[in-house]
Design a protein around this motif. Sequence first.
Motif, PDB file in Angstrom:
ATOM      1  N   ARG A 176     -24.251 -43.417 -19.574  1.00 43.28           N
ATOM      2  CA  ARG A 176     -23.522 -41.963 -19.052  1.00 43.28           C
ATOM      3  C   ARG A 176     -22.318 -42.222 -18.261  1.00 43.28           C
ATOM      4  O   ARG A 176     -21.129 -41.674 -18.309  1.00 43.28           O
ATOM      5  N   GLU A 177     -22.466 -43.185 -17.336  1.00 39.68           N
ATOM      6  CA  GLU A 177     -21.315 -43.337 -16.320  1.00 39.68           C
ATOM      7  C   GLU A 177     -20.093 -43.918 -17.136  1.00 39.68           C
ATOM      8  O   GLU A 177     -18.949 -43.460 -16.514  1.00 39.68           O
ATOM      9  N   ALA A 178     -20.483 -44.733 -18.126  1.00 41.36           N
ATOM     10  CA  ALA A 178     -19.186 -45.311 -18.875  1.00 41.36           C
ATOM     11  C   ALA A 178     -18.486 -44.459 -19.928  1.00 41.36           C
ATOM     12  O   ALA A 178     -17.937 -44.614 -20.594  1.00 41.36           O
ATOM     13  N   GLY A 179     -19.407 -43.184 -20.038  1.00 35.95           N
ATOM     14  CA  GLY A 179     -18.826 -41.944 -20.708  1.00 35.95           C
ATOM     15  C   GLY A 179     -19.379 -42.360 -22.277  1.00 35.95           C
ATOM     16  O   GLY A 179     -18.554 -42.112 -23.418  1.00 35.95           O
ATOM     17  N   LEU A 180     -20.379 -43.206 -22.492  1.00 37.28           N
ATOM     18  CA  LEU A 180     -20.926 -43.456 -23.757  1.00 37.28           C
ATOM     19  C   LEU A 180     -22.424 -42.743 -23.917  1.00 37.28           C
ATOM     20  O   LEU A 180     -23.199 -42.924 -23.273  1.00 37.28           O
ATOM     21  N   ARG A 181     -22.314 -42.151 -25.292  1.00 35.58           N
ATOM     22  CA  ARG A 181     -23.625 -41.524 -25.451  1.00 35.58           C
ATOM     23  C   ARG A 181     -24.691 -42.750 -25.552  1.00 35.58           C
ATOM     24  O   ARG A 181     -24.736 -43.552 -26.185  1.00 35.58           O
ATOM     25  N   VAL A 203     -23.879 -54.078 -33.258  1.00 40.93           N
ATOM     26  CA  VAL A 203     -23.837 -54.969 -32.211  1.00 40.93           C
ATOM     27  C   VAL A 203     -22.424 -55.417 -31.998  1.00 40.93           C
ATOM     28  O   VAL A 203     -22.026 -55.270 -30.641  1.00 40.93           O
ATOM     29  N   TYR A 204     -21.603 -55.713 -32.841  1.00 45.32           N
ATOM     30  CA  TYR A 204     -20.096 -55.805 -32.508  1.00 45.32           C
ATOM     31  C   TYR A 204     -19.599 -54.672 -32.104  1.00 45.32           C
ATOM     32  O   TYR A 204     -18.839 -54.806 -31.038  1.00 45.32           O
ATOM     33  N   ASN A 205     -19.584 -53.456 -32.503  1.00 44.35           N
ATOM     34  CA  ASN A 205     -19.073 -52.274 -32.192  1.00 44.35           C
ATOM     35  C   ASN A 205     -19.510 -52.171 -30.738  1.00 44.35           C
ATOM     36  O   ASN A 205     -18.655 -51.981 -29.868  1.00 44.35           O
ATOM     37  N   THR A 206     -20.666 -52.285 -30.346  1.00 42.45           N
ATOM     38  CA  THR A 206     -21.118 -52.083 -29.123  1.00 42.45           C
ATOM     39  C   THR A 206     -20.601 -53.079 -28.035  1.00 42.45           C
ATOM     40  O   THR A 206     -20.262 -52.517 -26.908  1.00 42.45           O
ATOM     41  N   LEU A 207     -20.874 -54.219 -28.522  1.00 43.54           N
ATOM     42  CA  LEU A 207     -19.957 -55.253 -27.535  1.00 43.54           C
ATOM     43  C   LEU A 207     -18.631 -54.939 -27.147  1.00 43.54           C
ATOM     44  O   LEU A 207     -18.027 -54.810 -25.787  1.00 43.54           O
ATOM     45  N   HIS A 208     -17.915 -54.577 -28.075  1.00 38.73           N
ATOM     46  CA  HIS A 208     -16.467 -53.970 -27.702  1.00 38.73           C
ATOM     47  C   HIS A 208     -16.391 -52.776 -26.960  1.00 38.73           C
ATOM     48  O   HIS A 208     -15.428 -52.662 -26.197  1.00 38.73           O
ATOM     49  N   GLN A 209     -17.388 -51.859 -27.322  1.00 40.59           N
ATOM     50  CA  GLN A 209     -17.246 -50.490 -26.659  1.00 40.59           C
ATOM     51  C   GLN A 209     -17.381 -50.796 -25.206  1.00 40.59           C
ATOM     52  O   GLN A 209     -16.948 -50.354 -24.194  1.00 40.59           O
ATOM     53  N   PHE A 210     -18.632 -51.667 -25.039  1.00 37.47           N
ATOM     54  CA  PHE A 210     -18.866 -52.198 -23.614  1.00 37.47           C
ATOM     55  C   PHE A 210     -18.033 -52.787 -22.898  1.00 37.47           C
ATOM     56  O   PHE A 210     -17.690 -52.435 -21.781  1.00 37.47           O
ATOM     57  N   THR A 211     -17.099 -53.493 -23.496  1.00 37.75           N
ATOM     58  CA  THR A 211     -16.054 -54.343 -22.848  1.00 37.75           C
ATOM     59  C   THR A 211     -15.054 -53.342 -22.435  1.00 37.75           C
ATOM     60  O   THR A 211     -14.349 -53.377 -21.552  1.00 37.75           O
ATOM     61  N   GLY A 214     -15.671 -51.423 -19.331  1.00 37.73           N
ATOM     62  CA  GLY A 214     -15.768 -52.349 -18.225  1.00 37.73           C
ATOM     63  C   GLY A 214     -16.984 -52.770 -17.926  1.00 37.73           C
ATOM     64  O   GLY A 214     -17.523 -53.405 -16.912  1.00 37.73           O
ATOM     65  N   LEU A 215     -17.972 -52.629 -18.798  1.00 34.95           N
ATOM     66  CA  LEU A 215     -19.350 -53.131 -18.569  1.00 34.95           C
ATOM     67  C   LEU A 215     -19.550 -54.656 -18.926  1.00 34.95           C
ATOM     68  O   LEU A 215     -20.444 -55.397 -18.467  1.00 34.95           O
ATOM     69  N   LEU A 216     -18.736 -55.082 -19.744  1.00 31.26           N
ATOM     70  CA  LEU A 216     -18.663 -56.695 -20.035  1.00 31.26           C
ATOM     71  C   LEU A 216     -17.218 -57.202 -20.151  1.00 31.26           C
ATOM     72  O   LEU A 216     -16.269 -56.426 -19.993  1.00 31.26           O
ATOM     73  N   ARG A 217     -17.282 -58.588 -20.060  1.00 31.47           N
ATOM     74  CA  ARG A 217     -16.051 -59.189 -20.039  1.00 31.47           C
ATOM     75  C   ARG A 217     -16.016 -59.971 -21.321  1.00 31.47           C
ATOM     76  O   ARG A 217     -16.952 -60.865 -21.349  1.00 31.47           O
ATOM     77  N   PHE A 239     -19.759 -62.672 -24.227  1.00 35.07           N
ATOM     78  CA  PHE A 239     -19.501 -61.675 -23.592  1.00 35.07           C
ATOM     79  C   PHE A 239     -20.259 -61.965 -22.370  1.00 35.07           C
ATOM     80  O   PHE A 239     -21.441 -62.178 -22.471  1.00 35.07           O
ATOM     81  N   ASP A 240     -19.707 -61.542 -21.348  1.00 37.45           N
ATOM     82  CA  ASP A 240     -20.153 -61.926 -19.750  1.00 37.45           C
ATOM     83  C   ASP A 240     -20.644 -60.506 -19.334  1.00 37.45           C
ATOM     84  O   ASP A 240     -19.835 -59.613 -19.109  1.00 37.45           O
ATOM     85  N   THR A 241     -21.985 -60.708 -18.802  1.00 37.63           N
ATOM     86  CA  THR A 241     -22.114 -59.262 -18.147  1.00 37.63           C
ATOM     87  C   THR A 241     -21.792 -59.135 -16.852  1.00 37.63           C
ATOM     88  O   THR A 241     -21.857 -58.128 -16.126  1.00 37.63           O
ATOM     89  N   ASN A 242     -21.277 -60.338 -16.183  1.00 34.81           N
ATOM     90  CA  ASN A 242     -20.512 -60.312 -14.903  1.00 34.81           C
ATOM     91  C   ASN A 242     -19.083 -59.936 -15.216  1.00 34.81           C
ATOM     92  O   ASN A 242     -18.332 -60.882 -15.720  1.00 34.81           O
ATOM     93  N   THR A 243     -18.684 -58.694 -14.685  1.00 38.39           N
ATOM     94  CA  THR A 243     -17.204 -58.448 -15.120  1.00 38.39           C
ATOM     95  C   THR A 243     -16.405 -58.609 -13.696  1.00 38.39           C
ATOM     96  O   THR A 243     -15.192 -58.291 -13.665  1.00 38.39           O
ATOM     97  N   GLY A 244     -17.169 -58.990 -12.718  1.00 37.57           N
ATOM     98  CA  GLY A 244     -16.463 -59.424 -11.560  1.00 37.57           C
ATOM     99  C   GLY A 244     -15.406 -60.570 -11.561  1.00 37.57           C
ATOM    100  O   GLY A 244     -15.500 -61.216 -12.691  1.00 37.57           O
ATOM    101  N   ASP A 245     -14.699 -60.839 -10.411  1.00 39.21           N
ATOM    102  CA  ASP A 245     -13.891 -61.938 -10.429  1.00 39.21           C
ATOM    103  C   ASP A 245     -14.708 -63.219 -10.317  1.00 39.21           C
ATOM    104  O   ASP A 245     -15.142 -63.533  -9.327  1.00 39.21           O
TER     105      ASP A 245
END
Lengths: 143, 143
Positions: free
Chosen positions: A20-25, A66-74, A77-80, A91-97
């Motif tokens: 929800r925070e990411a604006g995704l249903r 899965v592909y769509n979702t990974l790209h949406q998450f990326t 900003g949820l994934l890198r 795809f990395d769940t750690n989006t930090g530096d």
Amino acid sequence: MAKALREPKDTSAQAIARLREAGLRPTRQRVELAGVLFQSGDRHVTAESLHDEVAQTGVKVSLATVYNTLHQFTEAGLLRQVIVDAARSYFDTNTGDHQHFFVEKEGLLIDIPGESIAVAGVPAPPAGLSVDRVDVVVRVRRN
Amino acid sequence: MAKALREPKDTSAQAIARLREAGLRPTRQRVELAGVLFQSGDRHVTAESLHDEVAQTGVKVSLATVYNTLHQFTEAGLLRQVIVDAARSYFDTNTGDHQHFFVEKEGLLIDIPGESIAVAGVPAPPAGLSVDRVDVVVRVRRN
DNA sequence: ATAGTTGCAAAAGTTTTGCATTGTA
DNA sequence: TACAATGCAAAACTTTTGCAACTAT
């Protein structure tokens, strides 16, 4: 008794909040994928590994989704996305530096904390271009 | 008069010498590919772009052979493979110490001289692993 | 109800492979 | 002549796409 009768509610709730925070249903598939991705610590997945993993929990999600979702998450900003192999994306769940070790032969990605690495002397990009991010990949191999 | 009557002998001679030094048989295809790759300054090619380029000189080399040759050249240290795009590999004729800007939307790779960039603080890799090389990709985009 | 999502299968694109043919040394 | 290298076509893979069916709000 084929299915887990009580999925940890917390996990779903957290996943839903995150979406929800990411604006995704918060659809069933996204909640499931987010649950798998984010409930444990930082991790690296490929589309296929995630698809397999979700399949084993008994939930059916198509590979295309899965592909769509990974790209949406990326994009959200949820994934890198980390590109180190010519054949597949990670795809990395750690989006930090932070940066990565990559063991080519095993397709294994290992985090390097962001504070430890410093890249100095990056010249100004050619006119009209601005820096988006700097990726460092330390390619390693077994002795 | 369909073909160039006198290909620059020097280029072929150089290419042949280069191949011999690398321990590769100077076949017609390899000489042609090496000629195209190394006669001008540093450059980046993909298998397909090189295949197209060679085709335009009138020489026929199959795409499979281009792939084989690029990998042979890379193993021989004549090229460096750069992986920045999930969909394709680039091969850099500059095998020296340097890094890259990458313009994602255009698939454009731009060299950053090796001396200008310094990566500090790379931690020791996990036990049993040793560093092969460090790749830095500065992802940039048009303003 | 409606706009956003998903699934499926097929398409697209890159890279690899197998095997008969050819060419180098 | 022997062995390496090539070409071709097909296979293998990953990733994307189109469209009908579904679902969250």
